[in-house]
Scaffold this active site. Structure first.
Site, PDB file in Angstrom:
ATOM      1  CE1 TYR A   1      -6.098  26.459  22.468  1.00 26.86           C
ATOM      2  CE2 TYR A   1      -5.567  25.223  20.847  1.00 26.86           C
ATOM      3  CZ  TYR A   1      -5.421  25.770  21.858  1.00 26.86           C
ATOM      4  OH  TYR A   1      -3.591  25.668  22.171  1.00 26.86           O
TER       5      TYR A   1
ATOM      6  CE  LYS B   1       2.418  31.072  20.653  1.00 30.08           C
ATOM      7  NZ  LYS B   1       2.913  29.905  20.076  1.00 30.08           N
TER       8      LYS B   1
ATOM      9  CG  HIS C   1      -0.401  17.656  17.573  1.00 33.34           C
ATOM     10  ND1 HIS C   1      -1.625  17.971  18.420  1.00 33.34           N
ATOM     11  CD2 HIS C   1      -0.183  16.415  17.947  1.00 33.34           C
ATOM     12  CE1 HIS C   1      -1.966  16.766  19.148  1.00 33.34           C
ATOM     13  NE2 HIS C   1      -1.035  15.889  18.895  1.00 33.34           N
TER      14      HIS C   1
ATOM     15  N   PRO D   1      -3.304  30.894  28.988  1.00 29.79           N
ATOM     16  CG  PRO D   1      -4.509  29.485  30.091  1.00 29.79           C
ATOM     17  CD  PRO D   1      -4.123  30.748  30.101  1.00 29.79           C
TER      18      PRO D   1
ATOM     19  CE1 TYR E   1      -1.941  26.866  19.556  1.00 30.50           C
ATOM     20  CE2 TYR E   1      -0.575  25.165  18.639  1.00 30.50           C
ATOM     21  CZ  TYR E   1      -1.267  25.580  19.760  1.00 30.50           C
ATOM     22  OH  TYR E   1      -2.020  24.793  20.463  1.00 30.50           O
TER      23      TYR E   1
HETATM   24  P1  FAD Z   1       8.120  28.355  36.587  1.00 31.78           P
HETATM   25  O1  FAD Z   1       7.993  27.048  36.179  1.00 31.78           O
HETATM   26  O2  FAD Z   1       7.037  28.971  37.643  1.00 31.78           O
HETATM   27  O3  FAD Z   1       9.378  28.066  37.554  1.00 31.78           O
HETATM   28  C1  FAD Z   1       9.652  28.900  38.568  1.00 31.78           C
HETATM   29  C2  FAD Z   1      10.626  28.026  39.848  1.00 31.78           C
HETATM   30  O4  FAD Z   1      10.898  28.675  40.795  1.00 31.78           O
HETATM   31  C3  FAD Z   1       9.273  27.241  40.455  1.00 31.78           C
HETATM   32  O5  FAD Z   1      10.047  25.881  40.552  1.00 31.78           O
HETATM   33  C4  FAD Z   1       9.443  27.761  41.885  1.00 31.78           C
HETATM   34  O6  FAD Z   1       9.171  26.479  42.760  1.00 31.78           O
HETATM   35  C5  FAD Z   1      10.787  28.345  42.065  1.00 31.78           C
HETATM   36  N1  FAD Z   1      10.845  29.465  43.110  1.00 31.78           N
HETATM   37  C6  FAD Z   1       9.899  30.471  43.051  1.00 31.78           C
HETATM   38  N2  FAD Z   1      10.221  31.324  44.372  1.00 31.78           N
HETATM   39  C7  FAD Z   1      11.413  30.616  44.487  1.00 31.78           C
HETATM   40  C8  FAD Z   1      12.496  31.162  45.543  1.00 31.78           C
HETATM   41  N3  FAD Z   1      12.202  32.178  46.571  1.00 31.78           N
HETATM   42  N4  FAD Z   1      13.621  30.651  45.958  1.00 31.78           N
HETATM   43  C9  FAD Z   1      13.863  29.570  44.990  1.00 31.78           C
HETATM   44  N5  FAD Z   1      13.000  28.905  44.126  1.00 31.78           N
HETATM   45  C10 FAD Z   1      11.969  29.580  44.021  1.00 31.78           C
HETATM   46  N6  FAD Z   1       1.367  27.459  30.018  1.00 31.78           N
HETATM   47  C11 FAD Z   1       0.790  26.914  29.230  1.00 31.78           C
HETATM   48  O7  FAD Z   1       1.018  27.349  28.076  1.00 31.78           O
HETATM   49  N7  FAD Z   1      -0.413  26.052  29.172  1.00 31.78           N
HETATM   50  C12 FAD Z   1      -0.939  25.777  30.439  1.00 31.78           C
HETATM   51  O8  FAD Z   1      -1.507  24.968  30.572  1.00 31.78           O
HETATM   52  C13 FAD Z   1      -0.269  26.197  31.422  1.00 31.78           C
HETATM   53  N8  FAD Z   1      -0.879  25.643  32.653  1.00 31.78           N
HETATM   54  C14 FAD Z   1      -0.259  26.281  33.862  1.00 31.78           C
HETATM   55  C15 FAD Z   1      -0.727  26.175  35.408  1.00 31.78           C
HETATM   56  C16 FAD Z   1      -0.149  26.783  36.254  1.00 31.78           C
HETATM   57  C17 FAD Z   1      -0.748  26.216  37.609  1.00 31.78           C
HETATM   58  C18 FAD Z   1       0.688  27.614  36.063  1.00 31.78           C
HETATM   59  C19 FAD Z   1       1.364  28.370  37.553  1.00 31.78           C
HETATM   60  C20 FAD Z   1       1.333  28.130  35.065  1.00 31.78           C
HETATM   61  C21 FAD Z   1       0.681  27.412  33.745  1.00 31.78           C
HETATM   62  N9  FAD Z   1       1.289  27.498  32.523  1.00 31.78           N
HETATM   63  C22 FAD Z   1       0.643  27.039  31.430  1.00 31.78           C
HETATM   64  C23 FAD Z   1       2.357  28.582  32.051  1.00 31.78           C
HETATM   65  C24 FAD Z   1       3.714  27.887  32.214  1.00 31.78           C
HETATM   66  O9  FAD Z   1       3.706  26.583  32.897  1.00 31.78           O
HETATM   67  C25 FAD Z   1       4.790  28.790  32.591  1.00 31.78           C
HETATM   68  O10 FAD Z   1       4.678  29.772  31.668  1.00 31.78           O
HETATM   69  C26 FAD Z   1       6.206  28.285  32.832  1.00 31.78           C
HETATM   70  O11 FAD Z   1       5.983  27.232  34.081  1.00 31.78           O
HETATM   71  C27 FAD Z   1       7.267  29.259  32.937  1.00 31.78           C
HETATM   72  O12 FAD Z   1       8.360  28.778  33.315  1.00 31.78           O
HETATM   73  P2  FAD Z   1       9.512  29.515  34.414  1.00 31.78           P
HETATM   74  O13 FAD Z   1      10.673  28.431  34.487  1.00 31.78           O
HETATM   75  O14 FAD Z   1       9.450  31.024  34.146  1.00 31.78           O
HETATM   76  O15 FAD Z   1       8.650  29.526  36.010  1.00 31.78           O
HETATM   77  C1  DHB Z   2      -2.455  22.610  26.656  1.00 33.17           C
HETATM   78  C2  DHB Z   2      -2.362  23.712  27.398  1.00 33.17           C
HETATM   79  C3  DHB Z   2      -2.688  24.985  26.859  1.00 33.17           C
HETATM   80  O1  DHB Z   2      -2.527  26.193  27.453  1.00 33.17           O
HETATM   81  C4  DHB Z   2      -2.787  25.049  25.525  1.00 33.17           C
HETATM   82  O2  DHB Z   2      -3.359  26.326  24.787  1.00 33.17           O
HETATM   83  C5  DHB Z   2      -2.907  23.760  24.849  1.00 33.17           C
HETATM   84  C6  DHB Z   2      -2.617  22.621  25.350  1.00 33.17           C
HETATM   85  C7  DHB Z   2      -1.955  21.546  27.282  1.00 33.17           C
HETATM   86  O3  DHB Z   2      -1.855  21.434  28.555  1.00 33.17           O
HETATM   87  O4  DHB Z   2      -1.992  20.422  26.759  1.00 33.17           O
END
Ligand code: FAD
Ligand code: DHB
Length: 397
Positions: free
Chosen positions: A203, A299, A75, A295, A387
């Site tokens: 958005y 980021k 994009h 979100p 962005y």
């Molecule tokens: P995570 O992806 O959360 O990974 C952490 C991992 O650790 C998980 O797999 C978990 O199961 C594991 N874990 C937890 N506790 C333990 C333990 N005690 N022992 C072993 N393993 C463990 N960001 C956006 O930009 N746009 C979005 O639309 C968006 N939607 C989201 C929706 C949800 C429901 C959530 C929770 C987050 C969303 N985010 C979104 C944020 C984005 O997904 C996260 O910033 C990203 O997943 C961060 O990655 P991470 O690896 O730090 O954590």
């Molecule tokens: C999506 C999620 C976001 O939080 C955003 O700002 C833009 C796109 C997505 O899930 O596609």
């Protein structure tokens, strides 16, 4: 009790933990990843979808970008809608960069496949994870797997276990500082089998609340609606969702939102959160374990990817030369970028959402801000450069 040793023990197989393990492998540093959930669960978990240019680059450069390049959607701009008008921000023209729309769970699948193909170890479905001895020279991770107690002794522990993980709590409470803002709304996220009604993300600020049109493929739309933070999904039958999306996303030439089967829906509460420092002794926090952004700026995953690039590089320097300067600077290096991204995510959130306590003045100010940010080249450039992703400082080398 079975005990073994690796250089880096990684808790959590999200984007942070998996990419860290991949980067360490490429640098010849051994690691093991333990994960509370199953492989099927983490590979099917629908979350973020927008990859910054820097995230795309690191996946590509480290050999895990093939499917992303084939299936991801590049994009070059995005659309802001408000007061019935659609205005485009052209990233390419303004800052010469782009973003890639490619689901987080697809990145996770690619990383899991790469780790396993290279003989990497990911232990799924662990329980009772506990970290011990981070102030000493050989911290340990204890857990149970298939009913048996296990221990990994390591040089370093990477806490990549997300916001609800156990790693952050291993840092003594009198050391940890927490900064937090909880927003009075959440997002209802929808995955629908319908072609996206726009080639670029939209958005939308509307008096009935924010809405976002995104996508996962030419056939699958990803849509979001602002809702109360603790909303019961049962209050959102499909008809209500489509009705609300049609209203909030309306406006602009030739606009039509095609409705289709909704295959998944869920509510996410929204917060800004930072825990400092991100290192204590031999424990390093990365990704959501240390910080959460609302979100709106897309980021969350990108920040996690930034953290582990800094951490992998610092560990590489340590193992190659014994120098600890980069490890010592890890927290400060990451936090500078994290706060810049916190600011941007908060700013996008406050500009695009409706607040229950907003006055008529607040509403007009919000519209004036959107007007400014979509007409002034200086303001559009500010949005675009944030962005597509601010530059990553990898710290002292
Ligand atoms: P995570 O992806 O959360 O990974 C952490 C991992 O650790 C998980 O797999 C978990 O199961 C594991 N874990 C937890 N506790 C333990 C333990 N005690 N022992 C072993 N393993 C463990 N960001 C956006 O930009 N746009 C979005 O639309 C968006 N939607 C989201 C929706 C949800 C429901 C959530 C929770 C987050 C969303 N985010 C979104 C944020 C984005 O997904 C996260 O910033 C990203 O997943 C961060 O990655 P991470 O690896 O730090 O954590
Ligand atoms: C999506 C999620 C976001 O939080 C955003 O700002 C833009 C796109 C997505 O899930 O596609």
């Amino acid at each position: 009790m079975a005990e073994r040793h690796v250089k880096v023990g990684i808790v959590g197989a999200g984007p942070a933990g998996l990419l860290l393990s991949h980067l360490l492998h490429l640098a010849g540093i051994s690691s093991i990843v333990i994960e509370a959930r199953s492989r099927a669960h983490i590979e099917g978990r629908i979350r973020a979808g927008v990859l910054e240019q820097g995230t795309v680059d690191v996946l590509r450069e480290t050999g895990v970008g093939t499917r992303m390049d084939a299936e991801g959607l590049l994009h070059h701009g995005t659309i802001l809608k408000f007061a019935g008008e659609a205005r485009r921000i052209d990233f390419q023209d303004l800052v010469g960069k782009s973003v890639m729309v490619y689901g987080q769970h697809e990145v996770v699948k690619d990383l899991v496949a790469a780790r396993l193909a290279a003989g990497g170890e990911i232990v799924f479905e662990v329980a009772d994870t506990r970290i011990e001895g981070i102030e000493g020279s050989e911290p340990k991770i204890h857990y149970t797997h298939e009913g048996r107690a296990r221990t990994i002794a390591c040089d370093f522990v990477a806490g990549c276990d997300g916001f609800h993980g156990i790693s952050r709590a291993a840092i003594p409470a009198d050391v940890l500082r927490v900064y937090e803002r909880v927003y009075p709304f959440g997002w209802l996220g929808i995955l629908a089998r319908t072609p996206p009604a726009s080639e670029e993300l939209i958005y939308a600020r509307h008096d009935r609340g924010f809405a976002l049109l995104s996508m996962r493929s030419p056939e699958i739309s990803r849509l979001y609606l602002q809702c109360p933070p603790d909303e019961d999904v049962a209050l959102w039958p499909d008809e209500r969702i489509w009705e609300e999306l049609q209203v909030r996303l309306a406006g602009g030439e030739g606009w039509r939102l095609e409705e289709g089967e909704i295959v998944q829906k869920g509510v996410t509460a929204m917060r800004s959160f930072v825990a400092e420092p991100m290192r204590h002794g031999r424990l390093f926090l990365a990704g959501d374990a240390a910080h959460i952004v609302p979100p709106t700026g897309a980021k969350g995953m990108n920040l996690a990817v930034g953290d582990v690039q800094v951490l992998a590089r610092a560990l590489e320097i340590y193992y190659a030369s014994g120098r600890e300067r980069a490890l010592e600077a890890y927290s400060d290096t990451c936090l500078r970028r994290i706060w810049a991204v916190q600011r941007f995510s908060w700013w996008m959130t406050q500009m695009l959402h409706t607040f229950d306590d907003a006055s008529a003045f607040d509403r007009r100010r919000q519209l004036a801000e959107l007007d400014y940010v979509t007409t002034s080249r200086a303001a559009m450039t500010t949005l675009a450069e944030n962005y597509v992703g601010l530059p990553l400082d990898r710290g002292p080398q």
